[in-house]
Design an enzyme around this catalytic site. Structure first.
Site, short mmCIF file in Angstrom:
data_model
loop_
_atom_site.label_atom_id
_atom_site.label_comp_id
_atom_site.label_asym_id
_atom_site.label_seq_id
_atom_site.Cartn_x
_atom_site.Cartn_y
_atom_site.Cartn_z
N GLY A 209 83.64 -36.12 29.42
CA GLY A 209 83.40 -37.50 29.00
C GLY A 209 83.23 -38.46 30.17
O GLY A 209 82.58 -38.16 31.20
N ILE A 210 83.85 -39.62 30.03
CA ILE A 210 83.72 -40.70 31.02
C ILE A 210 84.31 -40.27 32.37
O ILE A 210 83.74 -40.57 33.43
CB ILE A 210 84.42 -41.97 30.47
CG1 ILE A 210 83.64 -42.52 29.27
CG2 ILE A 210 84.59 -43.01 31.57
CD1 ILE A 210 84.39 -43.58 28.47
N ASP A 252 99.87 -32.86 33.01
CA ASP A 252 100.01 -33.83 31.92
C ASP A 252 100.48 -35.14 32.56
O ASP A 252 101.57 -35.18 33.17
CB ASP A 252 101.05 -33.30 30.92
CG ASP A 252 101.21 -34.23 29.72
OD1 ASP A 252 100.88 -35.43 29.84
OD2 ASP A 252 101.67 -33.75 28.67
N ASN A 276 91.97 -42.84 33.82
CA ASN A 276 90.99 -42.75 32.74
C ASN A 276 91.49 -41.93 31.53
O ASN A 276 91.04 -42.17 30.41
CB ASN A 276 89.71 -42.11 33.32
CG ASN A 276 88.80 -41.57 32.25
OD1 ASN A 276 88.09 -42.32 31.57
ND2 ASN A 276 88.82 -40.24 32.03
N ASN A 331 91.69 -52.86 15.87
CA ASN A 331 90.80 -51.98 15.10
C ASN A 331 91.58 -51.32 13.97
O ASN A 331 92.74 -50.96 14.15
CB ASN A 331 90.20 -50.91 16.02
CG ASN A 331 88.87 -50.41 15.50
OD1 ASN A 331 88.30 -51.00 14.59
ND2 ASN A 331 88.38 -49.34 16.09
N TYR A 337 96.88 -47.20 19.48
CA TYR A 337 95.89 -47.17 20.57
C TYR A 337 95.58 -48.60 21.06
O TYR A 337 95.57 -48.87 22.27
CB TYR A 337 94.63 -46.50 20.02
CG TYR A 337 93.48 -46.32 20.98
CD1 TYR A 337 93.49 -45.33 21.95
CD2 TYR A 337 92.35 -47.13 20.88
CE1 TYR A 337 92.40 -45.14 22.80
CE2 TYR A 337 91.26 -46.95 21.72
CZ TYR A 337 91.29 -45.96 22.68
OH TYR A 337 90.21 -45.78 23.51
N THR A 372 80.72 -40.04 23.30
CA THR A 372 81.50 -38.91 23.86
C THR A 372 82.11 -38.13 22.70
O THR A 372 81.95 -38.50 21.54
CB THR A 372 82.66 -39.40 24.76
OG1 THR A 372 83.61 -40.08 23.94
CG2 THR A 372 82.20 -40.31 25.88
P1 NAD Z 1 87.54 -37.77 26.20
O1 NAD Z 1 88.45 -37.38 25.08
O2 NAD Z 1 86.17 -37.23 26.23
O3 NAD Z 1 88.25 -37.42 27.60
C1 NAD Z 1 89.59 -37.79 27.88
C2 NAD Z 1 90.19 -36.77 28.84
O4 NAD Z 1 91.57 -37.12 29.05
C3 NAD Z 1 90.18 -35.34 28.25
O5 NAD Z 1 89.58 -34.45 29.15
C4 NAD Z 1 91.65 -35.03 28.02
O6 NAD Z 1 91.97 -33.67 28.19
C5 NAD Z 1 92.33 -35.93 29.08
N1 NAD Z 1 93.73 -36.17 28.74
C6 NAD Z 1 94.22 -36.57 27.55
N2 NAD Z 1 95.55 -36.63 27.60
C7 NAD Z 1 95.91 -36.28 28.86
C8 NAD Z 1 97.16 -36.14 29.51
N3 NAD Z 1 98.32 -36.38 28.89
N4 NAD Z 1 97.18 -35.75 30.81
C9 NAD Z 1 96.01 -35.48 31.46
N5 NAD Z 1 94.79 -35.59 30.87
C10 NAD Z 1 94.75 -35.97 29.59
O7 NAD Z 1 87.55 -39.36 26.23
P2 NAD Z 1 86.48 -40.40 26.81
O8 NAD Z 1 85.67 -40.87 25.67
O9 NAD Z 1 85.82 -39.87 28.01
O10 NAD Z 1 87.45 -41.60 27.19
C11 NAD Z 1 87.94 -41.84 28.51
C12 NAD Z 1 88.77 -43.13 28.50
O11 NAD Z 1 87.97 -44.21 28.00
C13 NAD Z 1 89.99 -43.05 27.58
O12 NAD Z 1 91.07 -43.73 28.18
C14 NAD Z 1 89.53 -43.76 26.33
O13 NAD Z 1 90.61 -44.30 25.60
C15 NAD Z 1 88.63 -44.83 26.91
N6 NAD Z 1 87.63 -45.35 25.94
C16 NAD Z 1 86.63 -44.54 25.46
C17 NAD Z 1 85.72 -45.06 24.53
C18 NAD Z 1 84.59 -44.25 23.95
O14 NAD Z 1 83.82 -44.81 23.15
N7 NAD Z 1 84.40 -43.00 24.31
C19 NAD Z 1 85.86 -46.39 24.10
C20 NAD Z 1 86.88 -47.15 24.60
C21 NAD Z 1 87.77 -46.63 25.53
#
Ligand code: NAD
Length: 431
Positions: A209-210, A252, A276, A331, A337, A372
């Site tokens: 993802g991001i 973690d 992130n 939301n 969250y 994502t």
């Molecule tokens: P994603 O689920 O694709 O990736 C998140 C990553 O974080 C995963 O690889 C996961 O394994 C890792 N992770 C989760 N818990 C963990 C932990 N305890 N320790 C270590 N790693 C851990 O999510 P994304 O969409 O890429 O989002 C990235 C960030 O952006 C997040 O903080 C999310 O809340 C935020 N965000 C995303 C969106 C969206 O639309 N995708 C919108 C708003 C905010």
């Protein structure tokens, strides 16, 4: 996951049919993006017109060239710091009204103003404050063509080249209707290419993802990178780190020792910390279990807050945390969250000033709807709402957020701190 309407809208027959039959189907523009590292001239091939403030030299220095009369415009910039009274706002109309149609697809509109908090008279405060409403409305009027509109709000006399380079370029494709505050004085020394060379960086949640998109950008800008994520059975963290030539650490982030373990893996010091990793555990509050509440708050907020203490960055360093538009607007089904993400935004706003004397910046990015795995899991109707209820009429891509994180991590972003920057395509959700 890709947006089927953006894909269809690229096809002439589809656009023709929708327009010809007058169907109520949105035709979101294909946003112009760039790949790879920053170039020394970030605004190369961009034609501009500007008003006031002697911006031409600055824009020429970034590679942009003045547009000839009636030519399509890549960038229209207005220096509004000389406006003192509401009547002066007429010059906004005078400059922008004839140029709205001349802005090319994925063009940029930028205003540079004073922050109202540093104006000393009600008239100048009201005038400076009016720019935010103007820019947000322009964003909504121009979004259909992929054009963005943003306001750079100054406290003091900060270097304008870095924000012009970013908000004037395709790297800010999914950022519109935003007010970004700059605070500081004087020029910042900034090479654009390989600007993260020699910097030790850590990104959490970097396996996909991001986080993964940001890891790719950091490596392309020369950073020495540690990628952190939960060690999944699929081995994606190690595989991606190998591919990028980065280090991997399966961890973690809610562990008490997470900060110390990262610091050790980084060889004892870190310059850039990107928090992130995040999770959702959605349920309406009435149906939410204590476990779901606790997990979301522990990962999204508790762990990040702890790592500010246990993973201190070096003087001159950069810290970016991932908030969310859901945290700013609230939301349905996301009390846990949203509480965590809004806590992050508050921490950034109020903690950043204490880091300023050491040259450390602390900012949050609040993504809106980004394509994502996290958003692919949302039911179709809600997903469609998330995409279309934005000025740009579509979801963003991980690279859009990665570009914003990378920009805020550059040495050139020295004058930007304590900001919550929405990367949301001008989402109608929230303030
Ligand atoms: P994603 O689920 O694709 O990736 C998140 C990553 O974080 C995963 O690889 C996961 O394994 C890792 N992770 C989760 N818990 C963990 C932990 N305890 N320790 C270590 N790693 C851990 O999510 P994304 O969409 O890429 O989002 C990235 C960030 O952006 C997040 O903080 C999310 O809340 C935020 N965000 C995303 C969106 C969206 O639309 N995708 C919108 C708003 C905010």
């Amino acid at each position: 996951m890709s947006d089927y309407l953006v894909n269809l809208s690229r096809k002439g027959w589809f656009r023709g049919t929708v327009r010809g039959l007058g169907l109520p189907i949105p035709l979101p523009a294909t946003l112009k993006r760039v790949e790879g590292p920053w170039a020394e001239q970030p605004l190369e091939h961009c034609s501009f017109e500007s008003w006031g403030g002697n911006l031409d030299v600055l824009l020429n220095g970034l590679g942009a060239s003045p547009a000839s009369h009636d030519e399509a415009l890549g960038l229209a910039v207005f220096a509004a710091r000389a406006l003192k009274t509401p009547m002066d706002l007429a010059s906004l109309h005078e400059f922008f009204s004839p140029r709205m149609k001349r802005l090319e697809s994925s063009g940029r509109l930028i205003i540079i103003g004073h922050s109202p908090k540093r104006c000393d008279h009600p008239a100048s405060q009201a005038t400076a404050g009016a720019l935010a409403g103007f820019i947000r409305s322009c964003a909504k009027e121009l979004g259909k063509r992929g054009v963005t509109a943003n306001l750079i709000s100054c406290v003091g006399n900060p270097d304008l080249a870095p924000p012009l380079a970013f908000f004037g370029s395709p790297r800010s494709a999914f950022i519109t209707g935003q007010v970004i505050e700059l605070e500081g004085d004087g020029l910042v020394t900034h090479a654009w290419s390989k600007a993260l060379q020699g910097q030790r960086a850590v990104i959490t949640g970097a396996a996909r993802g991001i986080g993964l998109a940001t890891a790719e950008r950091f490596v392309s800008e020369g950073a020495d990178l540690l990628m952190v994520d939960l060690g999944g059975d699929d081995g994606s963290l190690e595989r991606e780190a190998d591919r990028l030539g980065a280090k991997a650490l399966a961890l973690d982030i809610t562990s008490e020792t997470a900060g110390a373990q990262m610091l050790e893996a980084l060889g004892g010091s870190v310059d850039l910390a990107i928090h992130n990793a995040g999770i959702t555990r959605d349920r309406t509050l009435a149906k939410m279990s204590a476990d779901n509440w606790n997990q979301a708050v522990a990962v999204n907020l508790g762990a990040v807050e702890r790592m500010l203490e246990t993973l201190p960055v070096q003087d001159g360093g950069r810290i970016v945390v991932l908030s969310s538009v859901a945290g700013l607007a609230g939301n349905f089904g996301q009390t846990n969250y949203a509480a965590a993400k809004s806590g992050l935004a508050a921490m950034v706003r109020y903690h950043a000033p204490s880091l300023r004397p050491r040259g450390i910046t602390l900012n949050a990015i609040a993504p809106g709807f980004i394509e994502t795995r996290l958003t692919a899991a949302i039911p179709f109707a809600t997903r469609e709402g998330g995409r279309r209820l934005a000025a740009l009429g579509q979801g963003g891509l991980p690279i859009d957020v990665a570009e914003a994180i990378t920009f805020l991590s550059l040495p050139a972003a020295k004058h930007i701190s304590g900001q919550v920057l929405r990367v949301c395509g001008g989402s109608y959700l929230g303030a």
